[in-house]
Scaffold this motif. Sequence first.
Motif, PDB file in Angstrom:
ATOM      1  N   ASN A 194       0.811  -1.208   0.000  1.00 13.42           N
ATOM      2  CA  ASN A 194       0.000   0.000   0.000  1.00 13.42           C
ATOM      3  C   ASN A 194       0.850   1.265   0.000  1.00 13.42           C
ATOM      4  O   ASN A 194       1.893   1.310   0.660  1.00 13.42           O
ATOM      5  CB  ASN A 194      -0.875   0.045   1.259  1.00 13.42           C
ATOM      6  CG  ASN A 194      -1.951  -1.003   1.229  1.00 13.42           C
ATOM      7  OD1 ASN A 194      -2.814  -1.000   0.342  1.00 13.42           O
ATOM      8  ND2 ASN A 194      -1.903  -1.930   2.174  1.00 13.42           N
ATOM      9  N   ILE A 195       0.396   2.267  -0.728  1.00 18.01           N
ATOM     10  CA  ILE A 195       0.949   3.613  -0.589  1.00 18.01           C
ATOM     11  C   ILE A 195      -0.213   4.507  -0.179  1.00 18.01           C
ATOM     12  O   ILE A 195      -1.034   4.889  -1.012  1.00 18.01           O
ATOM     13  CB  ILE A 195       1.627   4.097  -1.881  1.00 18.01           C
ATOM     14  CG1 ILE A 195       2.859   3.218  -2.167  1.00 18.01           C
ATOM     15  CG2 ILE A 195       2.022   5.577  -1.761  1.00 18.01           C
ATOM     16  CD1 ILE A 195       3.659   3.596  -3.386  1.00 18.01           C
ATOM     17  N   HIS A 196      -0.304   4.756   1.113  1.00 19.58           N
ATOM     18  CA  HIS A 196      -1.400   5.553   1.662  1.00 19.58           C
ATOM     19  C   HIS A 196      -0.882   6.949   1.970  1.00 19.58           C
ATOM     20  O   HIS A 196      -0.368   7.220   3.058  1.00 19.58           O
ATOM     21  CB  HIS A 196      -1.953   4.876   2.912  1.00 19.58           C
ATOM     22  CG  HIS A 196      -2.765   3.652   2.624  1.00 19.58           C
ATOM     23  ND1 HIS A 196      -2.826   2.570   3.458  1.00 19.58           N
ATOM     24  CD2 HIS A 196      -3.585   3.347   1.580  1.00 19.58           C
ATOM     25  CE1 HIS A 196      -3.632   1.653   2.945  1.00 19.58           C
ATOM     26  NE2 HIS A 196      -4.096   2.103   1.810  1.00 19.58           N
ATOM     27  N   ILE A 197      -1.016   7.821   0.983  1.00 17.12           N
ATOM     28  CA  ILE A 197      -0.416   9.158   1.054  1.00 17.12           C
ATOM     29  C   ILE A 197      -0.968   9.958   2.231  1.00 17.12           C
ATOM     30  O   ILE A 197      -0.221  10.591   2.974  1.00 17.12           O
ATOM     31  CB  ILE A 197      -0.645   9.906  -0.282  1.00 17.12           C
ATOM     32  CG1 ILE A 197       0.113   9.170  -1.401  1.00 17.12           C
ATOM     33  CG2 ILE A 197      -0.198  11.361  -0.188  1.00 17.12           C
ATOM     34  CD1 ILE A 197      -0.256   9.611  -2.800  1.00 17.12           C
ATOM     35  N   ILE A 198      -2.292   9.930   2.406  1.00 16.38           N
ATOM     36  CA  ILE A 198      -2.897  10.717   3.486  1.00 16.38           C
ATOM     37  C   ILE A 198      -2.482  10.174   4.859  1.00 16.38           C
ATOM     38  O   ILE A 198      -2.211  10.949   5.788  1.00 16.38           O
ATOM     39  CB  ILE A 198      -4.443  10.763   3.335  1.00 16.38           C
ATOM     40  CG1 ILE A 198      -4.827  11.541   2.067  1.00 16.38           C
ATOM     41  CG2 ILE A 198      -5.107  11.377   4.569  1.00 16.38           C
ATOM     42  CD1 ILE A 198      -4.448  13.013   2.072  1.00 16.38           C
ATOM     43  N   ASP A 199      -2.399   8.857   4.995  1.00 14.58           N
ATOM     44  CA  ASP A 199      -1.932   8.278   6.272  1.00 14.58           C
ATOM     45  C   ASP A 199      -0.545   8.819   6.626  1.00 14.58           C
ATOM     46  O   ASP A 199      -0.266   9.166   7.782  1.00 14.58           O
ATOM     47  CB  ASP A 199      -1.833   6.748   6.184  1.00 14.58           C
ATOM     48  CG  ASP A 199      -3.197   6.063   6.253  1.00 14.58           C
ATOM     49  OD1 ASP A 199      -4.206   6.749   6.021  1.00 14.58           O
ATOM     50  OD2 ASP A 199      -3.236   4.848   6.525  1.00 14.58           O
ATOM     51  N   LYS A 200       0.324   8.887   5.624  1.00 16.37           N
ATOM     52  CA  LYS A 200       1.690   9.383   5.850  1.00 16.37           C
ATOM     53  C   LYS A 200       1.667  10.850   6.261  1.00 16.37           C
ATOM     54  O   LYS A 200       2.387  11.268   7.173  1.00 16.37           O
ATOM     55  CB  LYS A 200       2.514   9.256   4.562  1.00 16.37           C
ATOM     56  CG  LYS A 200       2.772   7.830   4.132  1.00 16.37           C
ATOM     57  CD  LYS A 200       4.071   7.318   4.708  1.00 16.37           C
ATOM     58  CE  LYS A 200       4.400   5.942   4.186  1.00 16.37           C
ATOM     59  NZ  LYS A 200       5.596   5.396   4.836  1.00 16.37           N
ATOM     60  N   MET A 201       0.832  11.647   5.583  1.00 21.38           N
ATOM     61  CA  MET A 201       0.755  13.074   5.915  1.00 21.38           C
ATOM     62  C   MET A 201       0.191  13.274   7.317  1.00 21.38           C
ATOM     63  O   MET A 201       0.659  14.133   8.072  1.00 21.38           O
ATOM     64  CB  MET A 201      -0.120  13.815   4.888  1.00 21.38           C
ATOM     65  CG  MET A 201       0.584  14.094   3.585  1.00 21.38           C
ATOM     66  SD  MET A 201       1.857  15.416   3.713  1.00 21.38           S
ATOM     67  CE  MET A 201       0.854  16.889   3.402  1.00 21.38           C
TER      68      MET A 201
ATOM     69  N   LEU B  18      -2.123   5.096  13.486  1.00 19.55           N
ATOM     70  CA  LEU B  18      -3.263   5.894  13.936  1.00 19.55           C
ATOM     71  C   LEU B  18      -4.183   6.345  12.788  1.00 19.55           C
ATOM     72  O   LEU B  18      -5.415   6.230  12.913  1.00 19.55           O
ATOM     73  CB  LEU B  18      -2.754   7.090  14.752  1.00 19.55           C
ATOM     74  CG  LEU B  18      -3.721   7.723  15.727  1.00 19.55           C
ATOM     75  CD1 LEU B  18      -4.264   6.716  16.732  1.00 19.55           C
ATOM     76  CD2 LEU B  18      -3.067   8.896  16.450  1.00 19.55           C
ATOM     77  N   PRO B  19      -3.621   6.846  11.666  1.00 23.87           N
ATOM     78  CA  PRO B  19      -4.512   7.224  10.560  1.00 23.87           C
ATOM     79  C   PRO B  19      -5.353   6.057  10.043  1.00 23.87           C
ATOM     80  O   PRO B  19      -6.483   6.250   9.593  1.00 23.87           O
ATOM     81  CB  PRO B  19      -3.539   7.716   9.477  1.00 23.87           C
ATOM     82  CG  PRO B  19      -2.321   8.144  10.231  1.00 23.87           C
ATOM     83  CD  PRO B  19      -2.216   7.184  11.376  1.00 23.87           C
ATOM     84  N   ARG B  20      -4.818   4.836  10.140  1.00 25.17           N
ATOM     85  CA  ARG B  20      -5.577   3.663   9.713  1.00 25.17           C
ATOM     86  C   ARG B  20      -6.756   3.424  10.642  1.00 25.17           C
ATOM     87  O   ARG B  20      -7.850   3.097  10.189  1.00 25.17           O
ATOM     88  CB  ARG B  20      -4.673   2.428   9.742  1.00 25.17           C
ATOM     89  CG  ARG B  20      -4.521   1.787   8.397  1.00 25.17           C
ATOM     90  CD  ARG B  20      -3.678   0.530   8.517  1.00 25.17           C
ATOM     91  NE  ARG B  20      -4.476  -0.656   8.382  1.00 25.17           N
ATOM     92  CZ  ARG B  20      -4.126  -1.850   8.857  1.00 25.17           C
ATOM     93  NH1 ARG B  20      -2.981  -2.004   9.507  1.00 25.17           N
ATOM     94  NH2 ARG B  20      -4.901  -2.874   8.673  1.00 25.17           N
ATOM     95  N   TYR B  21      -6.552   3.581  11.949  1.00 26.70           N
ATOM     96  CA  TYR B  21      -7.677   3.495  12.889  1.00 26.70           C
ATOM     97  C   TYR B  21      -8.744   4.519  12.510  1.00 26.70           C
ATOM     98  O   TYR B  21      -9.930   4.218  12.472  1.00 26.70           O
ATOM     99  CB  TYR B  21      -7.207   3.736  14.331  1.00 26.70           C
ATOM    100  CG  TYR B  21      -6.552   2.548  14.995  1.00 26.70           C
ATOM    101  CD1 TYR B  21      -7.321   1.489  15.477  1.00 26.70           C
ATOM    102  CD2 TYR B  21      -5.172   2.486  15.160  1.00 26.70           C
ATOM    103  CE1 TYR B  21      -6.724   0.397  16.113  1.00 26.70           C
ATOM    104  CE2 TYR B  21      -4.565   1.399  15.787  1.00 26.70           C
ATOM    105  CZ  TYR B  21      -5.352   0.362  16.261  1.00 26.70           C
ATOM    106  OH  TYR B  21      -4.766  -0.714  16.877  1.00 26.70           O
ATOM    107  N   TYR B  22      -8.278   5.730  12.237  1.00 28.78           N
ATOM    108  CA  TYR B  22      -9.244   6.774  11.874  1.00 28.78           C
ATOM    109  C   TYR B  22     -10.046   6.369  10.631  1.00 28.78           C
ATOM    110  O   TYR B  22     -11.269   6.528  10.593  1.00 28.78           O
ATOM    111  CB  TYR B  22      -8.543   8.122  11.635  1.00 28.78           C
ATOM    112  CG  TYR B  22      -9.516   9.169  11.165  1.00 28.78           C
ATOM    113  CD1 TYR B  22     -10.391   9.785  12.060  1.00 28.78           C
ATOM    114  CD2 TYR B  22      -9.617   9.498   9.813  1.00 28.78           C
ATOM    115  CE1 TYR B  22     -11.321  10.709  11.628  1.00 28.78           C
ATOM    116  CE2 TYR B  22     -10.540  10.416   9.370  1.00 28.78           C
ATOM    117  CZ  TYR B  22     -11.389  11.020  10.290  1.00 28.78           C
ATOM    118  OH  TYR B  22     -12.313  11.927   9.846  1.00 28.78           O
TER     119      TYR B  22
END
Lengths: 211, 211
Positions: A194-201, B18-22
Amino acid sequence: MIRGKDGTIIPRVVIERLPRYYRYFDWLDGKVEKISSKKLGEYMGASASQVRLDLSYFGDFGQQGYGYNIKKLKQELANILNINSETSFIIVGAGNIGRAMTRYKAFANTGFMLKGIFDINPDLRGQKLGNVEIRHTDEMVQFIKDNHIDIAILAIPKDEANEVTKTLVDAGIKGILNFAPLDLDVTNHITIENIHIIDKMLALSFMIHRA
Amino acid sequence: MIRGKDGTIIPRVVIERLPRYYRYFDWLDGKVEKISSKKLGEYMGASASQVRLDLSYFGDFGQQGYGYNIKKLKQELANILNINSETSFIIVGAGNIGRAMTRYKAFANTGFMLKGIFDINPDLRGQKLGNVEIRHTDEMVQFIKDNHIDIAILAIPKDEANEVTKTLVDAGIKGILNFAPLDLDVTNHITIENIHIIDKMLALSFMIHRA
């Protein structure tokens, strides 16, 4: 489960670190002849023993008292990572990310050959992006079968991602690089990165606000 | 080092989850009222106790025998992740990736506001990408200072990446989302998240070839 030389299961995190090792050896090549596991660990942000363990899954590379020969190990890692052989892939979704990926030159340098790009919008059909023309997703299954494609880059909205993934898997795709902001249904028995751009930001923003 | 509610250091991997939980709570919102740590763990690919431990760094959210209230915890996580407040960022590099990022709509939905895009090529100066015009990198330092920018997305070739990072840090940037295919010099005391596209593709390719 992927097993190493002696039959032990290679942890996924180790596999995911392997391209980084290759990058360091590529960078060191021509600068120095050899490197110790301690020094290599400093670059990797890991201990010498972690480095030795990581690499031991893939072969007997180091020599005690000498370290790792840069040129030799770079070549070994390139072989292990299939960098010198051709791996075909397609891109699904001709939006911003999909288009950027069609123009991403680093793929060709590491053996990845873009064979096709697909979009659900019929108005885009036939439009050329570099040397590859956009095809309608209706043609995707047959194209994957005819061209023996193993890898797809998924760059479509999240609401369509699981349905499209199922189609890809049924057609024979074995691995997906997923840019859609969700975790794909894993019941498909397929390998996903996965490349989850928003998660990284969001993680980045959290850390700088709290630091 | 970032510390949680009770003063313990929050591991970076937990912050990155944490963003994944969200995302899960956002997806569940409207579908169900509450969720157990066991069920949440199934979505996350983790044990119930891991889920409870992860969330405990950020507050006392769950109730024994009830689980987590979706609406409430979604709101709490949104606050923790600053999703409802504005975080400004710039993009450095108006190539394929940089341009795709200017058009990436998900940023605005999570509070990220693009304030500027910079490129070293003077011919691009003044070109508009959406509402934002490309500025020359000569103007970057002053722009960061004047606009109190904390985050930069780095989408430039690797040979220039460390020099540009130093300039960004000197100007006041605190966090970088790095697309350049190298590990940035960490002596700058700055928070970095990497998106290494080729590393992901190589790991994916290795796994499907070996599976």
